[in-house]
Scaffold this motif. Structure first.
Motif, PDB file in Angstrom:
ATOM      1  N   SER A  47      13.583  -4.355 -15.758  1.00 40.18           N
ATOM      2  CA  SER A  47      13.475  -4.499 -17.212  1.00 40.18           C
ATOM      3  C   SER A  47      12.631  -3.402 -17.833  1.00 40.18           C
ATOM      4  N   TRP A  48      11.707  -2.815 -17.057  1.00 38.56           N
ATOM      5  CA  TRP A  48      10.766  -1.860 -17.655  1.00 38.56           C
ATOM      6  C   TRP A  48      11.453  -0.636 -18.228  1.00 38.56           C
ATOM      7  N   PRO A  49      12.268   0.175 -17.580  1.00 36.75           N
ATOM      8  CA  PRO A  49      12.631   0.141 -16.162  1.00 36.75           C
ATOM      9  C   PRO A  49      11.758   1.094 -15.339  1.00 36.75           C
ATOM     10  N   VAL A  54       8.905 -12.201  -5.250  1.00 31.36           N
ATOM     11  CA  VAL A  54       9.495 -10.869  -5.081  1.00 31.36           C
ATOM     12  C   VAL A  54      10.714 -10.694  -5.981  1.00 31.36           C
ATOM     13  N   ASP A  55      11.451 -11.778  -6.229  1.00 27.62           N
ATOM     14  CA  ASP A  55      12.618 -11.677  -7.116  1.00 27.62           C
ATOM     15  C   ASP A  55      12.186 -11.433  -8.560  1.00 27.62           C
ATOM     16  N   VAL A  56      11.105 -12.073  -8.969  1.00 32.94           N
ATOM     17  CA  VAL A  56      10.588 -11.844 -10.318  1.00 32.94           C
ATOM     18  C   VAL A  56      10.091 -10.411 -10.459  1.00 32.94           C
ATOM     19  N   LEU A  57       9.398  -9.903  -9.440  1.00 36.17           N
ATOM     20  CA  LEU A  57       8.886  -8.534  -9.488  1.00 36.17           C
ATOM     21  C   LEU A  57      10.025  -7.520  -9.577  1.00 36.17           C
ATOM     22  N   LYS A  58      11.106  -7.770  -8.873  1.00 32.76           N
ATOM     23  CA  LYS A  58      12.267  -6.871  -8.951  1.00 32.76           C
ATOM     24  C   LYS A  58      12.856  -6.875 -10.362  1.00 32.76           C
ATOM     25  N   GLY A  60       7.078   6.808 -13.558  1.00 28.22           N
ATOM     26  CA  GLY A  60       8.360   6.156 -13.349  1.00 28.22           C
ATOM     27  C   GLY A  60       8.465   5.300 -12.107  1.00 28.22           C
ATOM     28  N   THR A  61       7.374   5.130 -11.368  1.00 31.27           N
ATOM     29  CA  THR A  61       7.397   4.329 -10.145  1.00 31.27           C
ATOM     30  C   THR A  61       6.378   3.200 -10.246  1.00 31.27           C
TER      31      THR A  61
END
Length: 471
Positions: free
Chosen positions: A130-132, A121-125, A178-179
């Protein structure tokens, strides 16, 4: 709902180009397919009787908004790949063939490393930041606390990284407007629920089907531009029908009625500002209903290492098909059944028909050029070599293919992917008369109309016939 309440707007390169509403002066006809994840979406848009001074250029950015009075929003955003002048009777039409834009600066990139024990979950956040993208993630779905045992390096294209992580940690992801929505497989999203019933614009009755991840539904309704591929829908209907694209050969699981809450998978819009169509077709999966493990299905055949039609091809061909299946997430038996039908069971890379199509999935000249080759070059390849182009062709459709019927529609008529059996592909008279003539053998009941159900029945038969040649 009245035609006079319909509203639409077309923007080109960020500037309003045309709009329609109560005055009905300008006619627009469109078909839009909105796909999940990072696969491309497509739009076929026609504007009628434009002024000769109007100029639309290939490569321009295009945005289509549609809906009803007081409820209009974007339903497609992308790039115009081709502009075709056409004539229909006394009218002229400017036809725009479009695809969703995936420029490098919109895909995002990451360059981070994580130590042993880092939570997924931390990597996904971090990837969302970064995308953002705004992240919608229910952390309770990851209560089993999956971590990277030996650490992880996120380097490169974010959608590709997400695809790899989704396979490893059993989740799905959708990126839209954007989501970024991430959901564990079989779990419900936390996004808003839209009611779909006879009082909110549902047209006809929903159609139940079975996808690789459980029970699904196709439902048709009047255009609601606020429903997106990140949304959930709550379907309520007294009656339902059933899609035969997969349930011939894989049993339904759980409650097979259409009623319930679903995660939206993909959507397609059909509109004619001066006609009857102003519809949204939704393809969705019911969370928490796993694919059944009863009885031998297509998947059961693969678990034994055997492929339908496998005895008709070489060991190298079978190995390549399994590799493609793993890469794309498409059942290998579905691909084998499609190739068998398209080549008349010969599996010949030079199989040819009178319309000029060639090869394992009957590549037409324009498709071959899109893939960077030609039908002549394809016909000179070995069957195993040509499978590389089969894989490249399927890449644009892979995430939407949920049954053997979808695998065939991707080759025959991609607009038929995720559509119900009743969906009309072509009619003997009309704008697709040529396509009807080329495929008239599929018109089983002779009513001058070819439906998806009629076409899919042939590839279902191919699968069943292929069981005689398991290897």
């Amino acid at each position: 709902m009245s035609q006079y309440l319909r509203r639409w707007q077309l923007d080109i390169d960020g500037v309003e180009f045309a709009r329609g509403g109560r005055d009905r002066q300008l006619r627009i006809v469109f078909d839009v397919i909105v796909s999940p994840q990072n696969t491309q979406s497509f739009a076929d848009i026609r504007l009628y009787n434009l002024a000769k001074s109007s100029v639309i250029s290939k490569g321009s950015a295009i945005t289509l908004k549609a809906g009803y009075e007081n409820s209009v929003d974007q339903i497609f955003n992308g790039i115009i790949t081709n502009v075709l002048p056409e004539r229909e009777g006394a009218s002229t039409a400017t036809r725009m063939l479009c695809r969703s834009g995936s420029p490098a600066n919109d895909r995002g990139s990451a360059n981070s490393s994580y130590g042993a024990g880092t939570k997924i979950v931390d990597v996904l956040k971090d990837l969302a930041n970064s995308w953002p993208r705004r992240l919608e993630l229910d952390e309770t779905q990851f209560n089993d606390n999956p971590v990277f045992i030996s650490g992880f390096i996120a380097d490169g294209d974010i959608p590709k990284i997400l695809n790899d992580l989704a396979y490893q940690f059993d989740f799905t992801w959708v990126n839209e407007r954007g989501t970024l929505v991430i959901t564990r497989k079989g779990k419900a999203r936390k996004t808003p629920i839209f009611e779909v019933n006879q009082y909110t614009g549902m047209v006809g009755v929903p159609e139940v089907n079975r996808g690789p991840d459980g029970l699904g539904v196709n439902v048709n309704m009047r255009i609601n531009p606020y429903i997106r591929t990140t949304s959930r829908i709550n379907v309520k209907s007294e009656f339902s029908t059933f899609n035969t694209g997969n349930i011939f050969i894989a049993p339904l699981s759980g409650d097979s009625s259409a009623n319930g809450v679903y995660n939206v998978l993909s959507m397609s819009y059909s509109g004619d500002s001066h006609g009857n169509d102003w519809d949204l077709m939704i393809d969705a999966i019911r969370p928490g209903v796993a694919a059944t493990e009863q009885a031998p299905s297509i998947d059961a055949q693969q678990s034994t290492g055997s492929l339908v039609w496998g005895a008709k091809v070489s060991k190298e061909f079978r190995a390549k098909i399994r590799e493609i299946s793993d890469n794309l997430g498409i059942n290998a038996d579905w691909i084998m059944s499609v190739i068998a039908f398209e080549t008349g069971n010969s599996f010949s890379p030079s199989a040819f028909n009178k319309s000029g199509a060639t090869g394992l999935i009957q590549f037409i000249p324009s498709t071959a050029r899109y893939l960077g080759t030609s039908t002549a070059a394809l016909s000179r390849m070995t069957a195993v070599q040509q499978l590389d182009f089969v894989e490249r062709y399927y890449e644009d459709y892979a995430s939407r293919i949920r049954n053997i019927g979808d695998a065939y529609m991707a080759v025959l008529w991609p607009a038929g992917i995720n559509r119900p059996d009743s969906y009309v592909l072509w009619q003997k008279v009309g704008k697709y008369a040529r396509e009807y003539a080329q495929n008239s053998g599929l018109d089983k009941n002779g009513d001058d109309t070819i439906t998806r159900g009629e076409a899919v029945e042939r590839v279902n038969d191919s699968y069943k016939q292929g069981l005689k040649y398991l290897r």
